[in-house]
Design an enzyme around this catalytic site. Structure first.
Site, short mmCIF file in Angstrom:
data_model
loop_
_atom_site.label_atom_id
_atom_site.label_comp_id
_atom_site.label_asym_id
_atom_site.label_seq_id
_atom_site.Cartn_x
_atom_site.Cartn_y
_atom_site.Cartn_z
N CYS A 107 -10.88 3.38 -0.11
CA CYS A 107 -9.49 3.67 0.05
C CYS A 107 -9.18 2.81 1.27
CB CYS A 107 -8.98 5.18 0.35
SG CYS A 107 -7.56 5.47 0.83
N HIS A 117 -7.20 3.17 3.85
CA HIS A 117 -7.03 4.02 4.85
C HIS A 117 -8.47 4.23 5.63
CE1 HIS A 117 -3.17 4.95 3.10
NE2 HIS A 117 -3.05 5.66 4.45
N GLU A 141 -2.96 9.10 8.52
CA GLU A 141 -1.47 8.72 8.54
C GLU A 141 -0.79 9.49 9.77
OE1 GLU A 141 0.96 7.02 6.70
OE2 GLU A 141 -0.56 6.14 5.34
N CYS A 179 -4.24 -1.14 -2.15
CA CYS A 179 -4.20 0.40 -2.38
C CYS A 179 -5.18 0.51 -3.48
CB CYS A 179 -2.99 1.05 -2.72
SG CYS A 179 -2.80 2.78 -3.52
N ASP A 203 0.80 -1.25 0.04
CA ASP A 203 -0.09 0.14 -0.01
C ASP A 203 0.96 1.22 -0.07
OD1 ASP A 203 -2.50 1.54 0.18
OD2 ASP A 203 -1.85 1.95 2.39
N SER A 204 -0.02 2.21 -0.17
CA SER A 204 0.87 3.66 -0.17
C SER A 204 1.55 3.97 1.22
CB SER A 204 0.17 4.72 -0.58
OG SER A 204 -1.10 5.03 0.13
N TYR A 240 -0.77 8.52 -2.64
CA TYR A 240 -0.73 8.19 -4.11
C TYR A 240 -1.63 8.98 -4.77
CZ TYR A 240 2.58 4.15 -3.80
OH TYR A 240 3.55 3.23 -3.52
#
Length: 272
Positions: free
Chosen positions: A185, A187, A153, A74, A11-12, A43
């Site tokens: 996503c 996240h 993040e 991702c 993943d990013s 990304y």
């Protein structure tokens, strides 16, 4: 034996840990090598060519671990790079978009489906494409939510700032009466409770991370690639690699997975 080879997941950043977590839960015998591209996250604002180049570098790194399959955990990379990776690899590769699209197409009652994701994922219209193939009458509305990734993040999972941003992003989807919302996503499941609170109980949230792990298990079973025995103690069942800030990653990963991650190695991914 190839059944005992690890699964590669990338993943990013930390969002792919939601997919990692589901693979752990659903396939406890499997070894997993995870790579988070923490130096180059997010990304979602980058071009297709750049994301495809990043994905190829990461795949080359994962192949040094003799992985038996690769999970593109991702949505942006799945939208922009998966097709190229499928052509180039001689091992199975799976993304997170198709599993989420399939479940959303099946789950909607009024045919109005919302998709939230990065700018790149939404502009690609990849979810709309797959959903329309399954449910031609569906009305799909996409909404880019670029601030969600940096908020996650930074660990602001339960924070008034995240609540306020979510209300602003999601207001227009509430207004058009969707009954199904894809968390497009990896996240976003980490702020699922915030999104659910804003959208209300009537809207069904689809988590592609869960659905991807289910599809992966089925695919590996059909190909006779499922591990037949659980790795023993000290076998290094789960390995974590990042392109930057390993210490920060370890702290975050432990808060998400609850596994007791002791180390994550930093890799110069540009060498691959």
């Amino acid at each position: 034996m190839i059944q005992d080879a690890p699964i590669g997941v990338f993943d990013s950043g930390v969002g792919g840990l939601t997919v990692f977590r589901e693979i752990m839960r659903q396939m406890p015998n499997e070894k997993i090598v995870y790579f988070g591209d923490t130096a180059r996250v997010p990304y979602g604002s980058k071009s297709k060519d750049t994301i495809t180049r990043y994905a190829r570098q990461i795949v080359r790194f994962l192949q040094t671990h003799q992985v038996k399959t690769i999970v593109v955990a991702c949505n942006t990379a799945s939208a922009y790079a998966l097709e190229e990776l499928e052509k180039e690899l001689d091992i199975p590769v799976i993304g997170v978009v198709k599993p989420g699209a399939r479940v959303a197409a099946e789950a909607t009652r009024n045919g109005r489906i919302g998709v939230i994701g990065t700018e790149a994922t939404i502009s690609s219209s990849i979810y709309s494409q797959y959903i329309k193939e399954l449910n031609s009458n569906a009305i799909i509305s996409g909404k880019a939510c670029p601030l969600f990734v940096p908020l996650v993040e930074e660990g602001l999972l339960q924070d008034p700032v995240t609540d306020e941003i979510a209300k602003r992003y999601l207001a227009e989807l509430i207004d058009i009466d969707i009954d199904t919302l894809i968390l497009g996503c990896t996240h976003y499941p980490l702020i699922r409770s915030t999104i659910a609170k804003v959208m209300g109980e009537r809207v069904n949230l689809v988590n592609p991370a869960y659905e991807t792990a289910r599809e992966l298990k089925g695919m590996l079973g059909e190909m006779d690639l499922l591990s037949r025995s659980q790795p023993g103690l000290g076998s290094n069942q789960y390995q974590f690699y990042v392109s930057d800030k390993a210490d920060k990653f370890i702290r975050f990963a432990n808060s998400i997975i609850k596994y007791g991650i002791l180390s994550a190695k930093q890799v110069n991914i540009e060498e691959f």
